[in-house]
Design a protein around this motif. Structure first.
Motif, mmCIF file in Angstrom:
data_model
loop_
_atom_site.group_PDB
_atom_site.id
_atom_site.type_symbol
_atom_site.label_atom_id
_atom_site.label_comp_id
_atom_site.label_asym_id
_atom_site.label_seq_id
_atom_site.Cartn_x
_atom_site.Cartn_y
_atom_site.Cartn_z
ATOM 1 N N VAL A 170 0.845 -1.195 0.000
ATOM 2 C CA VAL A 170 0.000 0.000 0.000
ATOM 3 C C VAL A 170 0.879 1.243 0.000
ATOM 4 N N ALA A 171 0.343 2.319 -0.553
ATOM 5 C CA ALA A 171 0.972 3.634 -0.465
ATOM 6 C C ALA A 171 0.110 4.489 0.451
ATOM 7 N N ARG A 172 0.761 5.147 1.411
ATOM 8 C CA ARG A 172 0.021 5.929 2.415
ATOM 9 C C ARG A 172 0.411 7.401 2.294
ATOM 10 N N ARG A 173 -0.572 8.248 2.131
ATOM 11 C CA ARG A 173 -0.356 9.691 2.034
ATOM 12 C C ARG A 173 -0.667 10.340 3.378
ATOM 13 N N SER A 174 0.339 10.969 3.967
ATOM 14 C CA SER A 174 0.152 11.587 5.280
ATOM 15 C C SER A 174 1.255 12.598 5.535
ATOM 16 N N GLY A 175 0.897 13.733 6.109
ATOM 17 C CA GLY A 175 1.884 14.722 6.496
ATOM 18 C C GLY A 175 2.674 15.297 5.341
ATOM 19 N N GLY A 176 2.073 15.295 4.146
ATOM 20 C CA GLY A 176 2.731 15.862 2.980
ATOM 21 C C GLY A 176 3.606 14.891 2.221
ATOM 22 N N THR A 177 3.768 13.665 2.712
ATOM 23 C CA THR A 177 4.630 12.693 2.047
ATOM 24 C C THR A 177 3.857 11.428 1.690
ATOM 25 N N MET A 178 4.504 10.586 0.880
ATOM 26 C CA MET A 178 3.964 9.281 0.530
ATOM 27 C C MET A 178 4.910 8.214 1.074
ATOM 28 N N THR A 179 4.350 7.236 1.773
ATOM 29 C CA THR A 179 5.142 6.133 2.314
ATOM 30 C C THR A 179 4.613 4.818 1.762
ATOM 31 N N TRP A 180 5.538 3.982 1.291
ATOM 32 C CA TRP A 180 5.199 2.695 0.712
ATOM 33 C C TRP A 180 5.441 1.594 1.748
ATOM 34 N N PHE A 181 4.472 0.702 1.885
ATOM 35 C CA PHE A 181 4.583 -0.446 2.783
ATOM 36 C C PHE A 181 4.417 -1.713 1.948
ATOM 37 N N VAL A 182 5.409 -2.593 2.006
ATOM 38 C CA VAL A 182 5.400 -3.820 1.212
ATOM 39 C C VAL A 182 5.565 -5.023 2.125
ATOM 40 N N LEU A 183 4.693 -6.015 1.974
ATOM 41 C CA LEU A 183 4.820 -7.285 2.680
ATOM 42 C C LEU A 183 5.457 -8.273 1.710
ATOM 43 N N LYS A 184 6.747 -8.528 1.883
ATOM 44 C CA LYS A 184 7.491 -9.335 0.928
ATOM 45 C C LYS A 184 7.039 -10.801 0.955
ATOM 46 N N SER A 185 6.744 -11.326 -0.222
ATOM 47 C CA SER A 185 6.306 -12.715 -0.309
ATOM 48 C C SER A 185 7.459 -13.695 -0.116
ATOM 49 N N THR A 186 8.700 -13.232 -0.279
ATOM 50 C CA THR A 186 9.845 -14.125 -0.112
ATOM 51 C C THR A 186 9.997 -14.613 1.323
ATOM 52 N N ASN A 187 9.810 -13.695 2.286
ATOM 53 C CA ASN A 187 10.037 -14.076 3.686
ATOM 54 C C ASN A 187 9.060 -13.453 4.672
ATOM 55 N N GLY A 188 8.057 -12.747 4.173
ATOM 56 C CA GLY A 188 7.071 -12.133 5.056
ATOM 57 C C GLY A 188 7.558 -10.876 5.751
ATOM 58 N N ALA A 189 8.747 -10.388 5.374
ATOM 59 C CA ALA A 189 9.296 -9.190 6.006
ATOM 60 C C ALA A 189 8.581 -7.934 5.518
ATOM 61 N N LEU A 190 8.565 -6.925 6.356
ATOM 62 C CA LEU A 190 7.959 -5.646 6.011
ATOM 63 C C LEU A 190 9.023 -4.703 5.462
ATOM 64 N N GLN A 191 8.758 -4.128 4.296
ATOM 65 C CA GLN A 191 9.616 -3.109 3.721
ATOM 66 C C GLN A 191 8.873 -1.785 3.756
ATOM 67 N N VAL A 192 9.520 -0.761 4.304
ATOM 68 C CA VAL A 192 8.917 0.567 4.408
ATOM 69 C C VAL A 192 9.835 1.568 3.718
ATOM 70 N N ALA A 193 9.288 2.371 2.825
ATOM 71 C CA ALA A 193 10.088 3.362 2.116
ATOM 72 C C ALA A 193 9.285 4.645 1.948
ATOM 73 N N GLN A 194 9.850 5.764 2.387
ATOM 74 C CA GLN A 194 9.229 7.059 2.148
ATOM 75 C C GLN A 194 9.704 7.550 0.796
ATOM 76 N N PHE A 195 8.768 7.671 -0.128
ATOM 77 C CA PHE A 195 9.143 8.104 -1.476
ATOM 78 C C PHE A 195 7.956 8.793 -2.132
ATOM 79 N N GLY A 196 8.122 10.057 -2.429
ATOM 80 C CA GLY A 196 7.072 10.826 -3.067
ATOM 81 C C GLY A 196 6.394 11.782 -2.112
ATOM 82 N N LEU A 197 5.607 12.668 -2.703
ATOM 83 C CA LEU A 197 4.824 13.628 -1.943
ATOM 84 C C LEU A 197 3.375 13.175 -1.876
ATOM 85 N N GLN A 198 2.656 13.715 -0.934
ATOM 86 C CA GLN A 198 1.262 13.334 -0.736
ATOM 87 C C GLN A 198 0.418 13.586 -1.979
ATOM 88 N N SER A 199 0.779 14.597 -2.763
ATOM 89 C CA SER A 199 0.001 14.966 -3.943
ATOM 90 C C SER A 199 0.434 14.234 -5.211
#
Length: 323
Positions: free
Chosen positions: A138-167
């Protein structure tokens, strides 16, 4: 029904449920797999009907069609993907009200439900870890930024990356050709006709690519149109009035050249680019709401193909990849 950050009035309401894709070792492989339920190497014509919550899928390899009631048009988004890694698209939805991912696994026809995301997120399920399976994301828009949350199918680990603006508008794709989808956005200018810019975080080396392309109110239509194994930066520009042509502007990643195509009609057509002829290239394609026809330019020879599938007020599932 749920609202999502899009630029087309026709696309501003997203109905529920989806599928996925596959080719060789290419960007288009992954996208095609989402809509290839019979594993014949071609995307299948598919629509979701909000009035009865049924998916209607025409098997391009023969063998008739599939009709499957799944999801709810009031709460769900289409989230196509090959989540079980069998090379076939799985019927899948993301529910905004509870953050639940629900799908039917094509490998064994079992049901899977996973909680990932919160109300207001945008589902962006793709294969980010390159294991051949779609990752819940999912991509989450909050506080002027965009944050990506990925549930990796390889090992179930969570990947979080702030990339992009809310708009910004999401534009994930395999732009560097490493078989992993990259986080990417299209950033509009201050005015609808201002220059838009694509920002791509390359999964290969973490480098940032910046590509000015299209106008701020253009629709983002990712795909591997030249068949080089990389997603091409591409947009569709709607006309200012109904019944005027849709103009496609594609930047070929193979050589940086422009491919410009007038195809489709403003006000009646939804964008459904995918690989319908099985040649490993995305075909320029639309679905016409007034007639229920899919139209596409066959990339293998440039021929125009029309196929009637669906009815007025259906939603073509291939539109999940247009923003």
């Amino acid at each position: 029904m749920n609202n999502i950050l899009t630029k087309s009035g026709k696309l501003s309401v997203i109905f529920a449920c989806v599928l996925l894709l596959v080719v060789s070792a290419s960007a288009q492989l992954s996208l095609r797999k989402a809509l290839d339920i019979d594993a014949d190497g071609k995307a299948d014509f598919s629509v979701f009907r909000p009035s009865n919550n049924v998916w209607y899928i025409n098997k391009s390899g023969g063998g008739g069609f599939v009709s499957q009631q799944f999801g709810s048009s009031n709460t769900d988004y289409q989230t196509p993907g090959d989540y079980d890694g069998d090379g076939k698209g799985d019927i899948s939805v993301w529910r905004d009200t509870d953050g639940g991912w629900y799908r039917l696994n094509s490998s064994n026809n079992t049901f899977t439900g996973v909680a990932f995301g919160v109300t207001g997120d945008e589902p962006v399920a793709r294969d980010y870890d390159g294991d051949g399976k779609t990752d819940q994301a999912v991509a989450r828009r909050s506080g002027g930024t965009m944050t990506w949350f990925v549930l990796k199918s390889t090992n179930g680990a969570l990947q979080v990356a702030q990339f992009g603006l809310q708009s910004d508008y999401t534009a994930p794709g395999d732009y560097d050709g490493d078989l992993k989808f990259d986080f990417a956005v299209q950033r509009p200018g201050a005015n609808p006709t201002d220059q838009a810019t694509f920002y791509i975080l390359q999964s290969t080396n973490g480098g940032l690519s910046t590509i000015p392309w299209g106008a701020s109110n253009d629709l983002v239509v990712p795909g591997d149109y030249d068949g080089d194994g990389k997603t091409d930066v591409a947009v569709v520009r709607e006309g200012t009035t109904a019944n005027t042509p849709l103009n496609w502007y594609i930047r070929r990643s193979s050589n940086g050249s422009l491919q410009a195509v007038a195809f489709g009609t403003t006000g009646t057509d939804l964008i459904v680019q995918n690989d319908y002829d099985g040649d490993g290239k995305a075909d320029v394609a639309v679905w016409r709401d007034t007639t229920g026809f899919f139209y596409y330019l066959r990339s293998i020879d440039g021929a125009l193909v029309g196929f009637q599938w669906g009815a007025t007020n259906d939603f073509p599932v291939a539109s999940y990849d247009t923003h």
